[in-house]
Structures are given as C-alpha cells and as structure tokens.
Design an enzyme around this catalytic site. Structure first.
Site, mmCIF file in Angstrom:
data_model
loop_
_atom_site.group_PDB
_atom_site.id
_atom_site.type_symbol
_atom_site.label_atom_id
_atom_site.label_comp_id
_atom_site.label_asym_id
_atom_site.label_seq_id
_atom_site.Cartn_x
_atom_site.Cartn_y
_atom_site.Cartn_z
ATOM 1 C CG ASP A 192 1.056 -1.309 -6.458
ATOM 2 O OD1 ASP A 192 -0.020 -1.608 -7.023
ATOM 3 O OD2 ASP A 192 1.545 -0.170 -6.485
ATOM 4 N N GLY A 193 0.751 -4.024 -8.312
ATOM 5 C CA GLY A 193 1.097 -4.313 -9.712
ATOM 6 C C GLY A 193 0.288 -5.424 -10.363
ATOM 7 N NE ARG A 217 1.139 -0.823 -12.042
ATOM 8 C CZ ARG A 217 1.892 -0.405 -11.047
ATOM 9 N NH1 ARG A 217 3.080 0.102 -11.292
ATOM 10 N NH2 ARG A 217 1.453 -0.508 -9.813
ATOM 11 C CG HIS A 232 -6.876 -8.528 -8.611
ATOM 12 N ND1 HIS A 232 -5.903 -7.698 -8.098
ATOM 13 C CD2 HIS A 232 -7.820 -7.698 -9.142
ATOM 14 C CE1 HIS A 232 -6.249 -6.427 -8.289
ATOM 15 N NE2 HIS A 232 -7.403 -6.405 -8.929
ATOM 16 C CB THR A 272 -9.735 3.098 3.805
ATOM 17 O OG1 THR A 272 -8.447 3.738 3.767
ATOM 18 C CG2 THR A 272 -9.870 2.418 5.147
ATOM 19 C CD GLU A 273 -6.964 5.304 1.135
ATOM 20 O OE1 GLU A 273 -6.326 4.240 1.274
ATOM 21 O OE2 GLU A 273 -7.241 6.061 2.085
ATOM 22 C CG ASN A 274 -7.696 -0.918 -2.686
ATOM 23 O OD1 ASN A 274 -7.018 -1.699 -2.032
ATOM 24 N ND2 ASN A 274 -7.153 -0.129 -3.619
ATOM 25 N NE ARG A 279 1.860 6.079 -4.656
ATOM 26 C CZ ARG A 279 1.974 5.990 -5.987
ATOM 27 N NH1 ARG A 279 2.717 6.862 -6.642
ATOM 28 N NH2 ARG A 279 1.356 5.043 -6.647
ATOM 29 C CD GLU A 316 16.859 -0.264 7.238
ATOM 30 O OE1 GLU A 316 17.028 0.267 6.118
ATOM 31 O OE2 GLU A 316 17.312 0.214 8.294
HETATM 32 C C1 FPP Z 1 -2.558 -4.268 -6.076
HETATM 33 O O1 FPP Z 1 -2.526 -4.367 -7.454
HETATM 34 C C2 FPP Z 1 -3.322 -5.290 -5.426
HETATM 35 C C3 FPP Z 1 -4.481 -5.148 -4.721
HETATM 36 C C4 FPP Z 1 -5.212 -3.879 -4.570
HETATM 37 C C5 FPP Z 1 -5.120 -6.258 -4.050
HETATM 38 C C6 FPP Z 1 -4.220 -7.314 -3.474
HETATM 39 C C7 FPP Z 1 -4.817 -8.598 -3.797
HETATM 40 C C8 FPP Z 1 -4.143 -9.729 -4.090
HETATM 41 C C9 FPP Z 1 -2.681 -9.846 -4.041
HETATM 42 C C10 FPP Z 1 -4.898 -10.913 -4.531
HETATM 43 C C11 FPP Z 1 -5.402 -11.849 -3.512
HETATM 44 C C12 FPP Z 1 -5.048 -11.636 -2.119
HETATM 45 C C13 FPP Z 1 -5.398 -12.447 -1.119
HETATM 46 C C14 FPP Z 1 -4.949 -12.127 0.244
HETATM 47 C C15 FPP Z 1 -6.170 -13.676 -1.339
HETATM 48 P P1 FPP Z 1 -3.228 -3.248 -8.306
HETATM 49 O O2 FPP Z 1 -4.573 -3.751 -8.689
HETATM 50 O O3 FPP Z 1 -3.229 -1.961 -7.576
HETATM 51 O O4 FPP Z 1 -2.272 -3.184 -9.553
HETATM 52 P P2 FPP Z 1 -1.955 -1.929 -10.490
HETATM 53 O O5 FPP Z 1 -1.384 -0.865 -9.614
HETATM 54 O O6 FPP Z 1 -0.973 -2.473 -11.462
HETATM 55 O O7 FPP Z 1 -3.258 -1.518 -11.133
#
Ligand code: FPP
Length: 244
Positions: free
Chosen positions: A20-21, A24, A37, A66-68, A194, A207
C-alpha cells in the site's frame, strides 16, 4: 539490519504483503499516481528476489482487490498494462530462479489478453520448486469464503461428502490457497492498520506487521526488519508461555 542477524531456524514459511502507498508516494513528489505504481513494481521485484535469497518458500502479494475496480478507469488500465508488461519481462527470470507463479482471485474477469498471459506464466513455471510466488488479483477474502461455502455445499448436496466431514482441514483444502501453508507473517506498508479483506481465513494466527514506509520505498532492509520482528514474537497458538 543484516541477513546474518536473522535466525535461520525461524524463517517464516509464508509471507503475505498488502502493498500500500503507491499513490501517496507519487503525490508526495507532485507526480501522477501511475508513477507510484511503476516504482511499486520495482519494489515487487526487489522483494521477490530478497525472499528467494532468504529461502522463504511462499510469498503472496495483494496486487488488485475486488474493490480496486472502483478506481478511475485510466488507473485500472494502467495497472493492468503494468502487470502484463511486468510478467512478460519477468517470465524468464522466474524460470531462471526456479520460482513458481500462481494467482488467487477471479482472474477470469481481467482483460482477456492478461488472463491468457497469466495462464501461460502459471503453466510455464509450474515445475519450479524454490518458491511459490502468488499474486492476489481481483481477490477478496469474503468472496473466497463464499466460494468455499458454495463448493462444499454442492458436494454435500450431491452426496460427495457428508456434513460430518466438514472441518477446518476440509475448508483449508477448498481455499484458493489450498497448496500453501498458513500465513506466518502479514506485512502492510503505508501506515494503515487494516487487513482490507485479504486472506481472512488464512491469517487467523499470523503475526501482523505494520510499517509507515510506503510500498515503493519498501526494500530488502525493511523486509529483514519485519522478519526480525516476527522472530522475536512468541507464537503461542492459544497455549501458555510455559507450554511453548
Ligand atoms: C496500493 O497503492 C497498490 C495497489 C492497489 C496496486 C499494487 C500494484 C503494484 C505494487 C504495482 C505493480 C505490481 C505488480 C505485481 C507488477 P495505492 O494506489 O492504494 O496507494 P495509496 O493508498 O497511497 O493511494
């Protein structure tokens, strides 16, 4: 933190990560979320390599929930393209490093070209044995449990199994992760505390490790810190300290 400081006898068998993140990370630099990303993808590569080096046999990454789907279409399209290109780039590396690729989640709903390529990567790596790399794609933990209930109910209805046979191990064997051991360590980056519908059944005794570091900045040193914290914890599974 150095690899030599870890206890070789207490290496987790299964690490799961909520990455996550990314957004940001980009916003902090005045960049579009997509840049986050793209950097996040580089962090994935580093962490997969580090886990292979540390002899962690199972790594499961939450890549798309599924929420993305609720995100802007442009961002979803970008994530799908990034996934496709990453897999294309990394297929040889996966084989060279003896890593078996798998997915959990309803991948049939992903764009056809990606779905087909996921199947190809799974197939081309299925004999590898060093590490299971599992990507959760269009995955939701509650959805998974609903699927388990449906498939077990169907078997009961058709007299394939009797009601008496339903226990934890039967449920385990119907999960998307039936080939994997329980999650020892769940890591979430970016400061959120979370579990966001990730591996709900599988993390019953995991853990949990939360760090403020944003996913694109998460590196091998941070992974070692998480594992070190895991190794210091006493896992009692309901027993007392004296019984351990
Ligand atoms: C969370 O950050 C990340 C995701 C929803 C997607 C995960 C994707 C990657 C790590 C990139 C590529 C992955 C692969 C497997 C090639 P966020 O967008 O929710 O960040 P935020 O909470 O700061 O907005």
């Amino acid at each position: 933190m150095d690899i030599k400081q870890l206890d070789n006898k207490k290496i987790p068998k299964h690490i799961a990560v909520i990455m996550d993140g990314n957004g940001r990370w980009a916003r902090k630099r005045g960049l579009k979320r997509e840049f986050g990303h793209r950097e996040g993808k580089k962090a994935v590569k580093k962490i997969v390599e580090a886990c292979a080096e540390l002899k962690i046999p199972n790594l499961t990454l939450f890549a798309f929930s599924t929420e993305n789907w609720k995100r802007p279409k442009l961002e979803i399209d970008f994530l799908m393209k990034l996934l496709f290109l990453s897999l294309k780039d990394e297929l040889n590396n996966l084989n060279k490093n003896n890593i078996k690729f798998n997915t959990i989640g309803f991948i049939e709903k992903l764009p056809k070209s990606i779905y087909n390529f996921l199947i190809k990567v799974k197939n081309d790596t299925k004999h590898n044995t060093r590490m299971n790399l599992t990507l959760a794609l269009n995955y939701g933990g509650r959805n998974e449990i609903v699927d388990v209930v449906k498939s077990i109910s169907d078997k009961v209805k058709n007299n394939i199994i009797s009601l008496k046979k339903i226990d934890e191990s039967l449920i385990n064997s119907h999960l998307y992760t039936s080939n994997l051991p329980e999650v020892d360590l769940l890591i979430r980056t970016s400061g959120e505390k979370r579990v966001s519908n990730f591996l709900l059944w599988q993390i019953a005794y995991s853990e949990l490790y939360f760090t403020k570091i944003l996913w694109p900045d998460f590196n091998k040193k941070d992974l070692l810190k998480a594992i070190s914290s895991f190794q210091k914890r006493e896992r009692r599974f309901g027993k007392t300290s004296e019984q351990i």
